[in-house]
Motif scaffolding. Sequence first.
Motif, PDB file in Angstrom:
ATOM      1  N   LEU A  21       0.810  -1.217   0.000  1.00  0.00           N
ATOM      2  CA  LEU A  21       0.000   0.000   0.000  1.00  0.00           C
ATOM      3  C   LEU A  21       0.842   1.266   0.000  1.00  0.00           C
ATOM      4  O   LEU A  21       0.367   2.324  -0.420  1.00  0.00           O
ATOM      5  N   SER A  40       1.366   3.128  -8.171  1.00  0.00           N
ATOM      6  CA  SER A  40       1.275   2.775  -6.760  1.00  0.00           C
ATOM      7  C   SER A  40      -0.027   2.006  -6.566  1.00  0.00           C
ATOM      8  O   SER A  40      -0.744   1.743  -7.521  1.00  0.00           O
ATOM      9  N   ALA A  41      -0.332   1.669  -5.343  1.00  0.00           N
ATOM     10  CA  ALA A  41      -1.558   0.909  -5.082  1.00  0.00           C
ATOM     11  C   ALA A  41      -2.803   1.759  -5.265  1.00  0.00           C
ATOM     12  O   ALA A  41      -3.907   1.223  -5.345  1.00  0.00           O
ATOM     13  N   TYR A  42      -2.637   3.065  -5.369  1.00  0.00           N
ATOM     14  CA  TYR A  42      -3.793   3.955  -5.444  1.00  0.00           C
ATOM     15  C   TYR A  42      -3.964   4.633  -6.793  1.00  0.00           C
ATOM     16  O   TYR A  42      -5.068   4.982  -7.181  1.00  0.00           O
ATOM     17  N   LYS A  43      -2.835   4.864  -7.509  1.00  0.00           N
ATOM     18  CA  LYS A  43      -2.966   5.566  -8.783  1.00  0.00           C
ATOM     19  C   LYS A  43      -1.787   5.276  -9.703  1.00  0.00           C
ATOM     20  O   LYS A  43      -0.706   4.875  -9.263  1.00  0.00           O
ATOM     21  N   PRO A  58      -6.947   5.894 -11.489  1.00  0.00           N
ATOM     22  CA  PRO A  58      -7.067   5.264 -10.163  1.00  0.00           C
ATOM     23  C   PRO A  58      -6.846   3.751 -10.253  1.00  0.00           C
ATOM     24  O   PRO A  58      -7.342   3.091 -11.167  1.00  0.00           O
ATOM     25  N   THR A  59      -6.084   3.238  -9.302  1.00  0.00           N
ATOM     26  CA  THR A  59      -5.790   1.800  -9.264  1.00  0.00           C
ATOM     27  C   THR A  59      -6.154   1.242  -7.888  1.00  0.00           C
ATOM     28  O   THR A  59      -5.381   0.508  -7.287  1.00  0.00           O
ATOM     29  N   TYR A  60      -7.319   1.615  -7.412  1.00  0.00           N
ATOM     30  CA  TYR A  60      -7.747   1.183  -6.082  1.00  0.00           C
ATOM     31  C   TYR A  60      -7.924  -0.325  -5.976  1.00  0.00           C
ATOM     32  O   TYR A  60      -7.935  -0.861  -4.880  1.00  0.00           O
ATOM     33  N   ALA A  63      -5.026  -1.787  -4.155  1.00  0.00           N
ATOM     34  CA  ALA A  63      -5.078  -1.489  -2.726  1.00  0.00           C
ATOM     35  C   ALA A  63      -6.123  -2.343  -2.015  1.00  0.00           C
ATOM     36  O   ALA A  63      -5.870  -2.866  -0.924  1.00  0.00           O
TER      37      ALA A  63
END
Length: 158
Positions: A21, A40-43, A58-60, A63
């Motif tokens: 994360l 990253s885990a978020y974007k 967004p790459t939620y 995560a």
Amino acid sequence: MIQRIQSVFLLLLALAMLSVLVLPIWSKTDPLTGQEVVLSAYKLAFTNLQAGSPAPTPTYLIAILALVSAAVAVYEIFQFKNRFRQLKLGLVNFLLIVATIGAGFYYSGVGEQLLNIKIPGEFEAGFYLPTLALLLNVLANRFIRRDEQLVRSMDRLR
């Protein structure tokens, strides 16, 4: 419960998945323009925005999968009285970790298309931690199975 080796493996698994994360998963840099795409885990976004740079993606999903996998591992630690349930949770965790790795591959492919140069991107520490978690999950399941076989052999002796 915590003194069992599989519990230590599951705790390390949870820590590895939580580390996903906060660590970068993939990055690619254009040496001519200095643009860099970081996953990253978020974007999935450019670090230094220039005119015409696309908005962050967004790459939620990464995560969410990593967080659920860590939660399943912690829950699995406390199911030490029911080893069959632990094994089932280990299978679920295996699928979640593989899905996390798959999502990382997918979004790195999207990032390759964002910065379309001949130089390939590099996988960072956040990508290799789910692989470590996969290994820890396999080891934990192996020791859980070994405990179950030991209990069965003791029941036969009675």
